[in-house]
Design a protein around this motif. Structure first.
Motif: not given
Ligand SMILES: Nc1ncnc2c1ncn2[C@@H]1O[C@H](COP(=O)(O)OP(=O)(O)OP(=O)(O)O)[C@@H](O)[C@H]1O
Ligand SMILES: CC(C)(CO)[C@@H](O)C(=O)NCCC(=O)O
Ligand SMILES: [K+]
Length: 257
Positions: A174-178, A186-195, A227-230
């Motif tokens: 698991t990566g970080d959201v950036c 980070d690309a996978l974790t951020s991708g899911g979060t941005f989706a 999800m809330a912070p993102s």
């Protein structure tokens, strides 16, 4: 005279005991159990509870799971549980789904909880209801309390597992959201979060265009806090939206007077 509320999702069963069936009632006990471990409830956490006067739940897991939950209740108490089925209207929310009964009862109950909260906090306005669980749902309710429609998308876990199983090279921690990920994690974790946050933004835009007013956005579900912070839209995290909905329904259906 206690009230037991049950939320049986696709991954976990969440439960809460309240002093009375009424939004704002005192929370006496609560817990969560993975569906694999439901059998432990009747000789574990639930043994210390007094027999509830009312049991109301929503289930989106399949019938075998529902039957196992009923067996657990039956082993301990005489109280007959009631299960919410999505209908054309209940507790001030009307259902715009083509086939109202096909709407997941968790979605229906969360919307009723959100609408109740919205009306308690001020004048009526449109609202978006986000549930971040095994799946993610994003619903639109107009100023009058009409559910206009909503979307279903894979939760974070399912998105990642789908990518892992469909590719050769995407097995990473698991990566970080950036904003601009520069490694696979980070690309996978951020991708899911941005989706998810992008879907919420889009639904909020749709609803604002439809109603001409900026909607309130409520978010709930086991992974809501992640999800809330993102979120790109202002959004209120309410862990108890499903329980609030069950309390509101129970209050209207069961409470004397
Ligand atoms: N601590 C966490 N870190 C990262 N992801 C999480 C975390 N907790 C939950 N999730 C993600 O959220 C999804 C659902 O989590 P959880 O079981 O807590 O939600 P839930 O609301 O109980 O789900 P359901 O109601 O569908 O059973 C999982 O797919 C998982 O990927
Ligand atoms: C979408 C989920 C999985 C979300 O928990 C659940 O509400 C469900 O199974 N719904 C049935 C299909 C529908 O709501 O259209
Ligand atoms: K859920």
């Amino acid at each position: 005279m206690t009230f037991l509320a049950l939320d049986v999702g696709n991954t976990r069963l969440k439960w809460a005991v309240y002093e009375t069936p009424c939004v704002g009632a005192k929370l006496l006990a609560h817990g969560a159990q993975f569906l694999e471990n439901i059998e432990t409830l009747s000789d574990g956490e639930w043994t210390s509870l007094a027999e509830p006067k009312w049991v109301l739940g929503c289930v989106v897991a399949g019938d075998p799971v529902k039957r196992r939950v009923m067996e657990q209740l039956d082993e301990l108490w005489d109280t007959q549980p009631q299960w919410v089925v999505s209908t054309a209207s209940e507790a001030g929310v009307s259902n715009g789904y083509d086939h109202p009964a096909r709407l997941g009862s968790d979605r229906w109950v969360a919307m009723i909880g959100a609408r109740q909260r919205l009306l308690a906090s001020g004048p009526p306005r449109p609202c978006v209801v986000v549930m971040v669980g095994t799946a993610v749902t994003v619903e639109a309710i107009d100023t009058e309390g009409r559910f206009l429609g909503g979307i279903i998308l894979p939760g974070h876990g399912i998105m990642l597992r789908a990518l892992e199983s469909g590719t050769a090279g995407l097995h990473v921690p698991t990566g970080d959201v950036c904003d601009f990920p520069t490694n696979t994690s980070d690309a996978l974790t951020s991708g899911g979060t941005f989706a998810i946050s992008g879907a919420v933004q889009r639904m909020a835009d749709n609803l604002q265009r439809h109603c001409g007013v900026v909607p309130a956005v409520y978010m709930t579900g086991g992974a809501g806090w992640k999800m809330a912070p993102s979120m790109s839209t202002p959004c209120e995290l309410v862990d108890s939206l499903i329980f609030d909905g069950l309390l509101e329904i129970a209050h209207r259906r069961m409470a004397p007077g």
